[in-house]
Design a protein around this motif. Structure first.
Motif, PDB file in Angstrom:
ATOM      1  N   HIS A 121      46.313  38.811  44.115  1.00  0.00           N
ATOM      2  CA  HIS A 121      47.604  38.908  43.425  1.00  0.00           C
ATOM      3  C   HIS A 121      47.771  37.805  42.391  1.00  0.00           C
ATOM      4  O   HIS A 121      47.192  36.715  42.506  1.00  0.00           O
ATOM      5  CB  HIS A 121      48.756  38.861  44.441  1.00  0.00           C
ATOM      6  CG  HIS A 121      49.003  37.518  45.051  1.00  0.00           C
ATOM      7  ND1 HIS A 121      49.946  36.626  44.549  1.00  0.00           N
ATOM      8  CD2 HIS A 121      48.451  36.910  46.122  1.00  0.00           C
ATOM      9  CE1 HIS A 121      49.961  35.535  45.294  1.00  0.00           C
ATOM     10  NE2 HIS A 121      49.069  35.679  46.253  1.00  0.00           N
ATOM     11  N   VAL A 122      48.564  38.149  41.397  1.00  0.00           N
ATOM     12  CA  VAL A 122      48.996  37.174  40.398  1.00  0.00           C
ATOM     13  C   VAL A 122      50.508  37.218  40.397  1.00  0.00           C
ATOM     14  O   VAL A 122      51.113  38.231  40.034  1.00  0.00           O
ATOM     15  CB  VAL A 122      48.440  37.497  38.997  1.00  0.00           C
ATOM     16  CG1 VAL A 122      48.961  36.486  37.977  1.00  0.00           C
ATOM     17  CG2 VAL A 122      46.912  37.507  39.026  1.00  0.00           C
ATOM     18  N   ARG A 140      43.741  42.525  34.447  1.00  0.00           N
ATOM     19  CA  ARG A 140      42.383  42.298  33.931  1.00  0.00           C
ATOM     20  C   ARG A 140      41.695  41.191  34.721  1.00  0.00           C
ATOM     21  O   ARG A 140      40.513  41.310  35.082  1.00  0.00           O
ATOM     22  CB  ARG A 140      42.454  41.920  32.452  1.00  0.00           C
ATOM     23  CG  ARG A 140      41.083  41.629  31.848  1.00  0.00           C
ATOM     24  CD  ARG A 140      41.176  41.295  30.385  1.00  0.00           C
ATOM     25  NE  ARG A 140      39.873  40.937  29.843  1.00  0.00           N
ATOM     26  CZ  ARG A 140      39.644  40.585  28.591  1.00  0.00           C
ATOM     27  NH1 ARG A 140      40.657  40.542  27.726  1.00  0.00           N
ATOM     28  NH2 ARG A 140      38.430  40.281  28.188  1.00  0.00           N
ATOM     29  N   LEU A 141      42.428  40.129  35.021  1.00  0.00           N
ATOM     30  CA  LEU A 141      41.885  39.015  35.797  1.00  0.00           C
ATOM     31  C   LEU A 141      41.436  39.506  37.184  1.00  0.00           C
ATOM     32  O   LEU A 141      40.346  39.177  37.654  1.00  0.00           O
ATOM     33  CB  LEU A 141      42.933  37.914  35.936  1.00  0.00           C
ATOM     34  CG  LEU A 141      42.554  36.707  36.790  1.00  0.00           C
ATOM     35  CD1 LEU A 141      41.369  35.967  36.183  1.00  0.00           C
ATOM     36  CD2 LEU A 141      43.758  35.766  36.936  1.00  0.00           C
ATOM     37  N   ILE A 142      42.293  40.312  37.830  1.00  0.00           N
ATOM     38  CA  ILE A 142      41.956  40.846  39.158  1.00  0.00           C
ATOM     39  C   ILE A 142      40.739  41.752  39.074  1.00  0.00           C
ATOM     40  O   ILE A 142      39.812  41.657  39.881  1.00  0.00           O
ATOM     41  CB  ILE A 142      43.162  41.611  39.742  1.00  0.00           C
ATOM     42  CG1 ILE A 142      44.299  40.641  40.070  1.00  0.00           C
ATOM     43  CG2 ILE A 142      42.757  42.382  40.994  1.00  0.00           C
ATOM     44  CD1 ILE A 142      45.597  41.312  40.462  1.00  0.00           C
ATOM     45  N   SER A 143      40.738  42.660  38.076  1.00  0.00           N
ATOM     46  CA  SER A 143      39.654  43.631  37.945  1.00  0.00           C
ATOM     47  C   SER A 143      38.302  42.956  37.724  1.00  0.00           C
ATOM     48  O   SER A 143      37.284  43.382  38.285  1.00  0.00           O
ATOM     49  CB  SER A 143      39.962  44.579  36.778  1.00  0.00           C
ATOM     50  OG  SER A 143      38.905  45.484  36.577  1.00  0.00           O
ATOM     51  N   GLU A 144      38.288  41.903  36.911  1.00  0.00           N
ATOM     52  CA  GLU A 144      37.033  41.237  36.572  1.00  0.00           C
ATOM     53  C   GLU A 144      36.493  40.373  37.695  1.00  0.00           C
ATOM     54  O   GLU A 144      35.280  40.167  37.803  1.00  0.00           O
ATOM     55  CB  GLU A 144      37.219  40.383  35.312  1.00  0.00           C
ATOM     56  CG  GLU A 144      37.406  41.189  34.035  1.00  0.00           C
ATOM     57  CD  GLU A 144      37.622  40.301  32.831  1.00  0.00           C
ATOM     58  OE1 GLU A 144      37.842  39.082  33.021  1.00  0.00           O
ATOM     59  OE2 GLU A 144      37.568  40.821  31.696  1.00  0.00           O
ATOM     60  N   SER A 145      37.362  39.850  38.538  1.00  0.00           N
ATOM     61  CA  SER A 145      36.908  38.821  39.478  1.00  0.00           C
ATOM     62  C   SER A 145      37.034  39.161  40.953  1.00  0.00           C
ATOM     63  O   SER A 145      36.500  38.432  41.786  1.00  0.00           O
ATOM     64  CB  SER A 145      37.674  37.517  39.195  1.00  0.00           C
ATOM     65  OG  SER A 145      39.063  37.720  39.285  1.00  0.00           O
ATOM     66  N   PHE A 170      43.930  36.112  47.827  1.00  0.00           N
ATOM     67  CA  PHE A 170      43.424  35.380  46.668  1.00  0.00           C
ATOM     68  C   PHE A 170      44.506  35.344  45.593  1.00  0.00           C
ATOM     69  O   PHE A 170      45.003  36.384  45.160  1.00  0.00           O
ATOM     70  CB  PHE A 170      42.159  36.054  46.133  1.00  0.00           C
ATOM     71  CG  PHE A 170      41.070  36.193  47.173  1.00  0.00           C
ATOM     72  CD1 PHE A 170      40.159  35.175  47.375  1.00  0.00           C
ATOM     73  CD2 PHE A 170      40.991  37.336  47.960  1.00  0.00           C
ATOM     74  CE1 PHE A 170      39.165  35.299  48.340  1.00  0.00           C
ATOM     75  CE2 PHE A 170      40.008  37.468  48.923  1.00  0.00           C
ATOM     76  CZ  PHE A 170      39.094  36.447  49.125  1.00  0.00           C
ATOM     77  N   THR A 171      44.860  34.139  45.145  1.00  0.00           N
ATOM     78  CA  THR A 171      45.905  33.944  44.148  1.00  0.00           C
ATOM     79  C   THR A 171      45.277  33.823  42.760  1.00  0.00           C
ATOM     80  O   THR A 171      44.054  33.845  42.603  1.00  0.00           O
ATOM     81  CB  THR A 171      46.714  32.685  44.462  1.00  0.00           C
ATOM     82  OG1 THR A 171      45.882  31.523  44.227  1.00  0.00           O
ATOM     83  CG2 THR A 171      47.180  32.679  45.918  1.00  0.00           C
ATOM     84  N   LYS A 172      46.140  33.653  41.781  1.00  0.00           N
ATOM     85  CA  LYS A 172      45.653  33.509  40.403  1.00  0.00           C
ATOM     86  C   LYS A 172      44.791  32.258  40.238  1.00  0.00           C
ATOM     87  O   LYS A 172      43.965  32.191  39.324  1.00  0.00           O
ATOM     88  CB  LYS A 172      46.814  33.484  39.416  1.00  0.00           C
ATOM     89  CG  LYS A 172      47.798  32.362  39.627  1.00  0.00           C
ATOM     90  CD  LYS A 172      48.978  32.487  38.672  1.00  0.00           C
ATOM     91  CE  LYS A 172      50.047  31.433  38.918  1.00  0.00           C
ATOM     92  NZ  LYS A 172      51.207  31.608  38.038  1.00  0.00           N
ATOM     93  N   TYR A 173      44.948  31.284  41.138  1.00  0.00           N
ATOM     94  CA  TYR A 173      44.157  30.059  41.013  1.00  0.00           C
ATOM     95  C   TYR A 173      42.699  30.311  41.379  1.00  0.00           C
ATOM     96  O   TYR A 173      41.781  29.919  40.645  1.00  0.00           O
ATOM     97  CB  TYR A 173      44.774  28.959  41.888  1.00  0.00           C
ATOM     98  CG  TYR A 173      46.180  28.639  41.486  1.00  0.00           C
ATOM     99  CD1 TYR A 173      46.443  27.867  40.353  1.00  0.00           C
ATOM    100  CD2 TYR A 173      47.261  29.149  42.197  1.00  0.00           C
ATOM    101  CE1 TYR A 173      47.741  27.598  39.946  1.00  0.00           C
ATOM    102  CE2 TYR A 173      48.565  28.889  41.800  1.00  0.00           C
ATOM    103  CZ  TYR A 173      48.803  28.119  40.680  1.00  0.00           C
ATOM    104  OH  TYR A 173      50.089  27.866  40.270  1.00  0.00           O
TER     105      TYR A 173
END
Length: 522
Positions: free
Chosen positions: A378-379, A393-398, A412-415
């Motif tokens: 999550h973000v 996009r951040l979630i999808s890539e990582s 898992f957070t944005k950090y």
């Protein structure tokens, strides 16, 4: 029309029923149904019931007295009872004694047993519907609805036809996507909001495929929920009985007629704008998301958090989401495929998101992770639609890599996601930046293969898994805390720095994360 015991056994209320005795008399006529609470034969005379009556009982007052149970069966049969149905077997009564079966067989009275969690109320409702209306439900609802729904000369589409049917018969209809987003609304009153009804529907788990519609009281307004299939796609429909005029059986029949009319009109539901909004952001199509936001009734300022979850299970996740929406003044919008869910948490606070709301999101994700197979990415804390698109996009890539870098985490957070995303970019680009980070770990090679691997593993666990906590490191590695302290001291000496220093830990974290990522992609 004559209604028999066999007709009643075909109802949904008696699904799973077992006939133990009197099978030759399932043609007995049924005129009524009631609950038998007699504990003595003399009590049967007080019942003053009709002949041709189905009696429901659990023998709760005499659950251990087989002789009294036999006497009551005989007395009920002599009074003209059409059949007797025994509930709560395995709970109140351990089993139905063979002597009861023999008595019922001798009296030629059908003896039926209901197992599981079945209760009296559904049986009473459905049997009385059958007795009073049979297959010809009251003209004021069914016939009149059919007249309006199939008036092809007057109406140009299904939506117009069902609206007139609803107005003339005092009901309302809401069609929802599989993700509980409204697709079609036919409102003839405005006592409660659709959002309030949907929250209660989720809370009551109406996703079950029961043929009989589930009745939910929404602040005094009766709503009936059930699944429908349109063009092989699953939807949910709830019908509002404005004046409490109809039975559950009539509403179920009404829903069946409406579903048939959809097919005759070749009705295709409008797209689920909210689901399409999420999909647009997932695909990085921000321009489409901006186009859909008004149709989906979403403002960029409403978006508090975006998330991706997997491995939780729809039933558990749905229950947790329903409880969250009930307790918090927030709304979850999602799309689910299998055990994967993409969603958003929305706030309608005009002053914007506040720290309390963000903390509520974190608590929700921590609740979801109680299932050990769950993984939540999550973000939380976003800047409008642009921020939501960047977050997806951040979630999808990582997301697939972050689990390898942090194998002991379930949320898992944005950090963590940002750290791994940067590592992925460095790994792909290679060159000078990657070389600088990897060289930070070169001293471990100089310590010898076995000792160097042992110390590097300890440092990885200490920094990436244990949050620089030596006790937690010991627990994860299954060694003594003193051993961890000794190894950390050796690592400090080897690197020539205090590894927990504020200026040291960022570089080490990136280097160690790159090392783990390299093992996955190499």
């Amino acid at each position: 029309m004559k209604v028999t015991v066999a007709d009643c056994l075909a109802l949904d209320a008696f699904k799973g029923a077992e006939v133990l005795a009197g099978k030759l008399n399932l043609s007995n006529e049924v005129k009524a149904i009631s609950v038998l609470d007699a504990c003595d034969v003399e009590d049967i005379t007080l019942r003053n019931g009709d002949e041709a009556e189905i009696l429901l009982t659990g023998f709760l007052g005499i659950r251990d007295d087989v002789d009294k149970q036999r006497d009551i069966i005989s007395a009920a049969a002599r009074s003209g009872c059409a059949a007797m149905v025994i509930y709560y077997v395995g709970k109140a009564m351990k089993k139905v004694d063979q002597k009861l079966i023999e008595t019922a067989e001798r009296e030629m009275m059908p003896l039926i047993v209901m197992r599981g969690n079945a209760g009296y109320s559904q049986a009473i409702s459905e049997v009385m519907d059958k007795v009073l209306y049979g297959d010809n439900f009251r003209n004021s609802l069914i016939s009149n609805t059919v007249f309006h729904l199939l008036n092809f000369e007057k109406h140009s589409n299904f939506q117009s036809a069902v609206r007139e049917a609803a107005i003339n018969n005092d009901f309302q209809l809401i069609l929802l996507s599989e993700d509980f987003n409204p697709i079609l609304t036919v409102e003839t009153r405005h006592k409660v909001t659709i959002a309030d009804a949907i929250k209660l529907g989720k809370e009551r788990n109406v996703e079950s495929d029961s043929k009989v519609y589930t009745m939910i009281d929404v602040n005094g307004v009766l709503t009936y929920w059930g699944p429908v299939t349109i063009n092989n796609d699953k939807y949910y429909m709830f019908i509002v009985d404005n004046e409490d005029s109809y039975t559950a059986g009539e509403i179920t029949k009404l829903a069946e007629i409406i579903e048939l009319a959809m097919g005759m009109w070749k009705y295709t539901p409008e797209r689920d704008a909210k689901a399409e909004f999420i999909k647009a952001l997932m695909r990085g199509n921000k321009s489409l998301a901006y186009t859909l936001k008004d149709e989906a009734k979403i403002s960029g300022n409403d978006i508090l958090s975006v998330f991706f979850s997997k491995g939780i299970g729809q039933d558990i996740e749905g229950q947790i989401f329903a409880e969250f929406e009930k307790e918090e003044d927030l709304n979850i919008m999602k799309i689910t495929e299998g055990d994967e869910t993409y969603g958003m948490i929305l706030t309608y606070d005009e002053d914007g998101a506040n720290p309390t709301a963000r903390n509520s999101c974190v608590k929700l994700f921590d609740k979801l992770k109680e299932n050990k197979s769950a993984r939540i990415f999550h973000v939380t804390g976003l800047n409008g639609i642009e921020g939501a698109g960047d977050a997806y996009r951040l979630i999808s890539e990582s997301w697939s890599f972050v689990q390898n870098v942090f194998p002991y985490k379930r949320v898992f957070t944005k950090y963590e996601l940002t750290l791994v995303s940067n590592c992925i970019n460095i790994q792909i680009q290679g060159g000078f930046v990657k070389k600088n980070y990897i060289e930070l770990l070169e001293p471990f090679k100089e310590a010898g293969e076995n000792k160097g691997r042992q110390l590097l593993e300890t440092l990885e666990t200490f920094v990436l898994d244990a949050g620089v906590n030596s006790s937690k490191t010991a627990d994860i590695m299954g060694i003594h805390t003193n051993t961890v302290q000794y190894r950390l001291k050796k690592i400090n000496e080897m690197l020539g720095v205090e590894i927990t220093g504020n200026r040291v830990i960022p570089g080490l974290t990136m280097a160690l994360a790159l090392k783990r990522l390299e093992r996955v992609v190499s």
